[in-house]
Design an enzyme around this catalytic site. Sequence first.
Site, mmCIF file in Angstrom:
data_model
loop_
_atom_site.group_PDB
_atom_site.id
_atom_site.type_symbol
_atom_site.label_atom_id
_atom_site.label_comp_id
_atom_site.label_asym_id
_atom_site.label_seq_id
_atom_site.Cartn_x
_atom_site.Cartn_y
_atom_site.Cartn_z
ATOM 1 N N SER A 142 -48.397 38.017 -49.966
ATOM 2 C CA SER A 142 -47.306 39.001 -49.882
ATOM 3 C C SER A 142 -47.125 39.613 -51.263
ATOM 4 O O SER A 142 -47.576 39.030 -52.268
ATOM 5 C CB SER A 142 -46.024 38.253 -49.482
ATOM 6 O OG SER A 142 -44.876 39.052 -49.687
ATOM 7 N N TYR A 155 -40.002 31.233 -49.822
ATOM 8 C CA TYR A 155 -41.056 32.206 -49.487
ATOM 9 C C TYR A 155 -41.801 32.634 -50.751
ATOM 10 O O TYR A 155 -43.039 32.665 -50.776
ATOM 11 C CB TYR A 155 -40.398 33.407 -48.802
ATOM 12 C CG TYR A 155 -41.353 34.385 -48.162
ATOM 13 C CD1 TYR A 155 -41.818 34.196 -46.863
ATOM 14 C CD2 TYR A 155 -41.765 35.534 -48.845
ATOM 15 C CE1 TYR A 155 -42.679 35.108 -46.265
ATOM 16 C CE2 TYR A 155 -42.620 36.456 -48.248
ATOM 17 C CZ TYR A 155 -43.064 36.232 -46.955
ATOM 18 O OH TYR A 155 -43.920 37.150 -46.364
HETATM 19 P P1 NAD Z 1 -44.490 37.486 -37.184
HETATM 20 O O1 NAD Z 1 -43.218 36.735 -37.114
HETATM 21 O O2 NAD Z 1 -44.651 38.746 -36.389
HETATM 22 O O3 NAD Z 1 -45.740 36.557 -36.862
HETATM 23 C C1 NAD Z 1 -45.843 35.259 -37.366
HETATM 24 C C2 NAD Z 1 -46.883 34.516 -36.574
HETATM 25 O O4 NAD Z 1 -46.948 33.163 -37.078
HETATM 26 C C3 NAD Z 1 -46.547 34.406 -35.089
HETATM 27 O O5 NAD Z 1 -47.743 34.455 -34.325
HETATM 28 C C4 NAD Z 1 -45.927 33.004 -34.987
HETATM 29 O O6 NAD Z 1 -46.023 32.434 -33.688
HETATM 30 C C5 NAD Z 1 -46.776 32.265 -35.990
HETATM 31 N N1 NAD Z 1 -46.172 31.017 -36.455
HETATM 32 C C6 NAD Z 1 -44.969 30.829 -37.005
HETATM 33 N N2 NAD Z 1 -44.778 29.524 -37.259
HETATM 34 C C7 NAD Z 1 -45.916 28.889 -36.871
HETATM 35 C C8 NAD Z 1 -46.326 27.533 -36.856
HETATM 36 N N3 NAD Z 1 -45.543 26.541 -37.308
HETATM 37 N N4 NAD Z 1 -47.542 27.242 -36.370
HETATM 38 C C9 NAD Z 1 -48.345 28.222 -35.875
HETATM 39 N N5 NAD Z 1 -48.007 29.520 -35.863
HETATM 40 C C10 NAD Z 1 -46.799 29.837 -36.337
HETATM 41 O O7 NAD Z 1 -44.679 37.795 -38.756
HETATM 42 P P2 NAD Z 1 -45.652 38.777 -39.559
HETATM 43 O O8 NAD Z 1 -44.786 39.740 -40.277
HETATM 44 O O9 NAD Z 1 -46.748 39.264 -38.711
HETATM 45 O O10 NAD Z 1 -46.185 37.758 -40.670
HETATM 46 C C11 NAD Z 1 -47.521 37.312 -40.737
HETATM 47 C C12 NAD Z 1 -47.829 36.911 -42.177
HETATM 48 O O11 NAD Z 1 -47.735 38.057 -43.016
HETATM 49 C C13 NAD Z 1 -46.856 35.886 -42.744
HETATM 50 O O12 NAD Z 1 -47.558 34.949 -43.528
HETATM 51 C C14 NAD Z 1 -45.940 36.730 -43.604
HETATM 52 O O13 NAD Z 1 -45.374 35.978 -44.658
HETATM 53 C C15 NAD Z 1 -46.920 37.753 -44.114
HETATM 54 N N6 NAD Z 1 -46.289 38.975 -44.616
HETATM 55 C C16 NAD Z 1 -45.531 39.758 -43.791
HETATM 56 C C17 NAD Z 1 -44.953 40.920 -44.306
HETATM 57 C C18 NAD Z 1 -44.131 41.841 -43.476
HETATM 58 O O14 NAD Z 1 -43.529 42.777 -44.028
HETATM 59 N N7 NAD Z 1 -44.059 41.671 -42.161
HETATM 60 C C19 NAD Z 1 -45.140 41.261 -45.650
HETATM 61 C C20 NAD Z 1 -45.934 40.431 -46.454
HETATM 62 C C21 NAD Z 1 -46.492 39.294 -45.917
#
Ligand code: NAD
Length: 260
Positions: A142, A155
């Site tokens: 991130s 985080y």
């Molecule tokens: P999201 O909530 O849409 O998806 C998260 C996914 O992780 C889902 O499929 C969920 O079921 C799974 N998950 C959560 N806990 C879990 C567990 N204990 N075991 C297995 N699976 C699990 O979120 P997202 O925004 O798509 O995030 C995905 C990644 O991207 C994360 O690591 C997040 O930190 C990172 N990220 C997101 C953003 C953003 O702006 N959305 C920015 C930077 C980084």
Amino acid sequence: MLKGRTAIVTGSTSGIGFGIAAALAAQHCNLMLNGFGEEAEIESLRRGLEEKNGIEAAYCPADMARPQEIRDLVAETAERFGGADILVNNAGIQHVAKLVDFPEEKWEAIIAINLSAAFYAAKAALPQMLARGWGRIINIASAHGLVASGEKAAYVAAKHGLVGLTKVIAIESANSGVTANAICPGWVKTPLVARQIDARAASLEISAAQASRELLREKQPMLAFTTPEQIGALVLFLCGEAASTITGAALSIDGGWVAQ
Ligand code: NAD
């Protein structure tokens, strides 16, 4: 481009992980999907990826907070597909609170899912990659892996740790055909961010659209969300020949967030 390869994408039932899975599938990569959600919805995602792309997609419900389930996920991928060529550590959760109020169980869960899971998955998957002389480990970190914001202690700590872990894997795998890189997105509109937008809208008594604009303005010079498809395209680039000497990098895709 990736015909005959297999990728594990953790947390691929939603958001960025699903975008990455779809991009890999479109290049004919077989998939081991993972993540939580409604059984019927996950089955429909899995089957949709298979039918649209003529690939094989399996699903494993491993909880990324549990080391043994992570080892089982990698073992199941080996049994079904003969091993993982690509490992995308993407599963992640968020919790927003000041340090003094930060619930300890949330700290433990975020460190386990957003950081330790990548260690356990890489530890289990790397030997097969090294034996074959090709592999890609891609950690979804991130902008918060490079800079901090208040109220995100766990985080920010986990994502900085993930960038560090990526560098160690890269150094240890150099000259083996295996690369390890981190992708550092800014804001991507997914359920994880939608929850933060809704919380902001409720606490400031403003509309979700306004909260969304303010969220962007606070951090990103570019007032646009990155899409899961764009992150998927960056993953494909890292899997390609052109990226074979990119390793240990933390690649920003963040609308200028960390340029400031
Ligand atoms: P999201 O909530 O849409 O998806 C998260 C996914 O992780 C889902 O499929 C969920 O079921 C799974 N998950 C959560 N806990 C879990 C567990 N204990 N075991 C297995 N699976 C699990 O979120 P997202 O925004 O798509 O995030 C995905 C990644 O991207 C994360 O690591 C997040 O930190 C990172 N990220 C997101 C953003 C953003 O702006 N959305 C920015 C930077 C980084």
